[in-house]
Design a protein around this motif. Structure first.
Motif, PDB file in Angstrom:
ATOM      1  N   ASP A  60      49.613-114.656  26.551  1.00  0.00           N
ATOM      2  CA  ASP A  60      50.273-114.835  27.811  1.00  0.00           C
ATOM      3  C   ASP A  60      51.478-114.349  27.964  1.00  0.00           C
ATOM      4  O   ASP A  60      51.900-113.723  26.829  1.00  0.00           O
ATOM      5  N   VAL A  61      51.782-114.275  29.452  1.00  0.00           N
ATOM      6  CA  VAL A  61      52.933-113.217  29.621  1.00  0.00           C
ATOM      7  C   VAL A  61      54.303-114.117  30.127  1.00  0.00           C
ATOM      8  O   VAL A  61      54.029-114.982  30.779  1.00  0.00           O
ATOM      9  N   MET A  62      55.226-113.862  29.289  1.00  0.00           N
ATOM     10  CA  MET A  62      56.586-114.553  29.543  1.00  0.00           C
ATOM     11  C   MET A  62      57.648-113.728  29.634  1.00  0.00           C
ATOM     12  O   MET A  62      57.449-112.434  29.532  1.00  0.00           O
ATOM     13  N   VAL A  63      58.752-114.434  29.950  1.00  0.00           N
ATOM     14  CA  VAL A  63      60.050-113.327  30.039  1.00  0.00           C
ATOM     15  C   VAL A  63      61.163-113.973  29.104  1.00  0.00           C
ATOM     16  O   VAL A  63      61.364-115.141  29.402  1.00  0.00           O
ATOM     17  N   PRO A  77      60.136-108.580  29.644  1.00  0.00           N
ATOM     18  CA  PRO A  77      58.809-109.420  29.863  1.00  0.00           C
ATOM     19  C   PRO A  77      58.022-109.318  28.572  1.00  0.00           C
ATOM     20  O   PRO A  77      58.260-108.163  27.580  1.00  0.00           O
ATOM     21  N   ILE A  78      57.517-110.276  27.788  1.00  0.00           N
ATOM     22  CA  ILE A  78      56.730-110.324  26.527  1.00  0.00           C
ATOM     23  C   ILE A  78      55.573-110.785  26.524  1.00  0.00           C
ATOM     24  O   ILE A  78      54.901-111.351  27.581  1.00  0.00           O
ATOM     25  N   ILE A  79      54.299-110.360  25.888  1.00  0.00           N
ATOM     26  CA  ILE A  79      53.149-110.683  25.840  1.00  0.00           C
ATOM     27  C   ILE A  79      53.081-111.488  24.356  1.00  0.00           C
ATOM     28  O   ILE A  79      53.316-110.928  23.400  1.00  0.00           O
ATOM     29  N   VAL A  80      52.769-112.763  24.355  1.00  0.00           N
ATOM     30  CA  VAL A  80      52.689-113.649  23.418  1.00  0.00           C
ATOM     31  C   VAL A  80      51.764-113.109  22.256  1.00  0.00           C
ATOM     32  O   VAL A  80      50.483-113.048  22.449  1.00  0.00           O
ATOM     33  N   ASP A  81      51.969-113.107  20.965  1.00  0.00           N
ATOM     34  CA  ASP A  81      51.126-112.261  19.614  1.00  0.00           C
ATOM     35  C   ASP A  81      50.628-113.459  19.137  1.00  0.00           C
ATOM     36  O   ASP A  81      49.509-113.492  18.565  1.00  0.00           O
ATOM     37  N   ASP A  82      51.614-114.431  18.983  1.00  0.00           N
ATOM     38  CA  ASP A  82      51.369-115.675  18.030  1.00  0.00           C
ATOM     39  C   ASP A  82      52.175-116.928  18.536  1.00  0.00           C
ATOM     40  O   ASP A  82      53.365-116.656  19.008  1.00  0.00           O
ATOM     41  N   CYS A  83      51.521-118.005  18.455  1.00  0.00           N
ATOM     42  CA  CYS A  83      52.404-119.298  18.924  1.00  0.00           C
ATOM     43  C   CYS A  83      51.652-120.402  18.377  1.00  0.00           C
ATOM     44  O   CYS A  83      50.715-120.815  18.100  1.00  0.00           O
ATOM     45  N   ASP A  84      52.795-121.432  18.436  1.00  0.00           N
ATOM     46  CA  ASP A  84      52.368-122.879  18.155  1.00  0.00           C
ATOM     47  C   ASP A  84      53.293-123.798  18.783  1.00  0.00           C
ATOM     48  O   ASP A  84      54.023-123.291  19.743  1.00  0.00           O
ATOM     49  N   ALA A  90      56.505-112.274  19.473  1.00  0.00           N
ATOM     50  CA  ALA A  90      55.985-111.266  20.530  1.00  0.00           C
ATOM     51  C   ALA A  90      56.854-109.994  20.179  1.00  0.00           C
ATOM     52  O   ALA A  90      57.690-109.882  19.187  1.00  0.00           O
ATOM     53  N   GLN A  91      56.210-108.943  20.816  1.00  0.00           N
ATOM     54  CA  GLN A  91      56.811-107.664  20.635  1.00  0.00           C
ATOM     55  C   GLN A  91      57.583-107.513  21.934  1.00  0.00           C
ATOM     56  O   GLN A  91      57.281-107.778  22.889  1.00  0.00           O
ATOM     57  N   VAL A  92      58.648-106.697  21.571  1.00  0.00           N
ATOM     58  CA  VAL A  92      59.581-106.268  22.680  1.00  0.00           C
ATOM     59  C   VAL A  92      60.029-104.839  22.837  1.00  0.00           C
ATOM     60  O   VAL A  92      59.914-104.328  21.561  1.00  0.00           O
ATOM     61  N   ASP A  93      59.723-104.165  23.929  1.00  0.00           N
ATOM     62  CA  ASP A  93      60.229-102.918  23.866  1.00  0.00           C
ATOM     63  C   ASP A  93      61.252-102.317  24.853  1.00  0.00           C
ATOM     64  O   ASP A  93      62.553-102.369  24.613  1.00  0.00           O
ATOM     65  N   GLU A  94      61.014-102.672  26.032  1.00  0.00           N
ATOM     66  CA  GLU A  94      61.802-102.062  27.109  1.00  0.00           C
ATOM     67  C   GLU A  94      62.664-103.291  27.874  1.00  0.00           C
ATOM     68  O   GLU A  94      62.115-104.497  28.170  1.00  0.00           O
ATOM     69  N   VAL A  95      64.121-103.360  27.914  1.00  0.00           N
ATOM     70  CA  VAL A  95      64.610-104.406  28.450  1.00  0.00           C
ATOM     71  C   VAL A  95      65.461-103.857  29.623  1.00  0.00           C
ATOM     72  O   VAL A  95      65.920-102.835  29.850  1.00  0.00           O
ATOM     73  N   GLU A  96      65.956-104.923  30.466  1.00  0.00           N
ATOM     74  CA  GLU A  96      66.663-104.641  31.824  1.00  0.00           C
ATOM     75  C   GLU A  96      68.060-105.377  31.912  1.00  0.00           C
ATOM     76  O   GLU A  96      67.849-106.728  31.525  1.00  0.00           O
TER      77      GLU A  96
END
Length: 220
Positions: A60-63, A77-84, A90-96
């Motif tokens: 899932d894509v979240m912010v 924006p992030i893409i969920v790697d793992d969740c419960d 999630a992994q984070v790279d670019e921020v605004e």
């Protein structure tokens, strides 16, 4: 330009979807490293923990919005790697950086000041207290006189070291109708005065960050 996010200085993370729907905020989170340098330098892991997270699944894509004690906010924006039910990883790279500046970020305080006006105070200094402050104005409490929207005066800070023309914008009351204070706007602030206020606000921010760290240390 690279943006340095220090895990020690992030005070809150807000969670949104791509349509900017707000899901909640949490102060429970962790980064994979203490100093996280975003943009073109690889990715870093963030773990967001809360008892009221939205229903999510891997992919899932979240912010996320990172908020500093200084009031600066960064969106990614992030893409969920793992969740419960209680955490998202999630992994984070670019921020605004969001267009929300310290000018609009209010800091609580209890700073003693004086109100001075030839008309309102008959040329006398009337004691008052600043309950919160930003570069644009203050929430002012004054027990010795009643102020009304439109009233103008000079607000005297730091035993006369700083005097700023000020205008009352609103009378602020609590839900029971009791007077809280007067929302006031600074008028005609010079660059020198703004710098003075900025330094004062920064000191308030540093003290607040230290207070929060101490509370966290006391919890362990």
């Amino acid at each position: 330009m690279n943006v340095m996010i220090s895990a020690d200085e992030v005070t809150k993370i807000e969670i949104y979807d791509l349509k900017n729907q707000f899901f909640g905020a949490t102060k429970a989170f962790s980064f994979s490293e203490k100093k996280v340098l975003f943009k073109k330098t690889g990715t870093y892991t963030v773990k967001v923990m809360s008892s009221s997270l939205p229903a999510t699944k891997k992919g899932d894509v979240m912010v996320l919005v990172f908020e500093y004690g200084s009031g600066n906010r960064y969106r990614t924006p992030i893409i969920v790697d793992d969740c419960d039910k209680s955490q998202i990883v999630a992994q984070v790279d670019e921020v605004e950086e969001l267009e929300e500046r310290r000018r609009y970020f209010k800091m609580s305080c209890h700073e003693k000041v004086f109100i001075f006006s030839e008309r309102l105070t008959n040329g006398e200094n009337i004691p008052a207290v600043v309950l919160n402050i930003n570069i644009g104005g203050v929430l002012l409490q004054c027990e010795m006189m009643t102020l009304n929207p439109g009233d103008k005066f000079r607000l005297v800070f730091f035993n006369g070291k700083l005097t700023i023309p000020t205008k009352v914008l609103r009378v602020q009351k609590d839900i029971e109708g009791n007077l809280v204070g007067y929302g006031c706007q600074f008028e005609g602030v010079s660059k020198e005065q703004e710098d003075y206020l900025s330094r004062f606000i920064m000191e308030l921010q540093k003290k607040e960050i230290e207070r929060r760290r101490k509370l966290e240390d006391d919890d362990f």
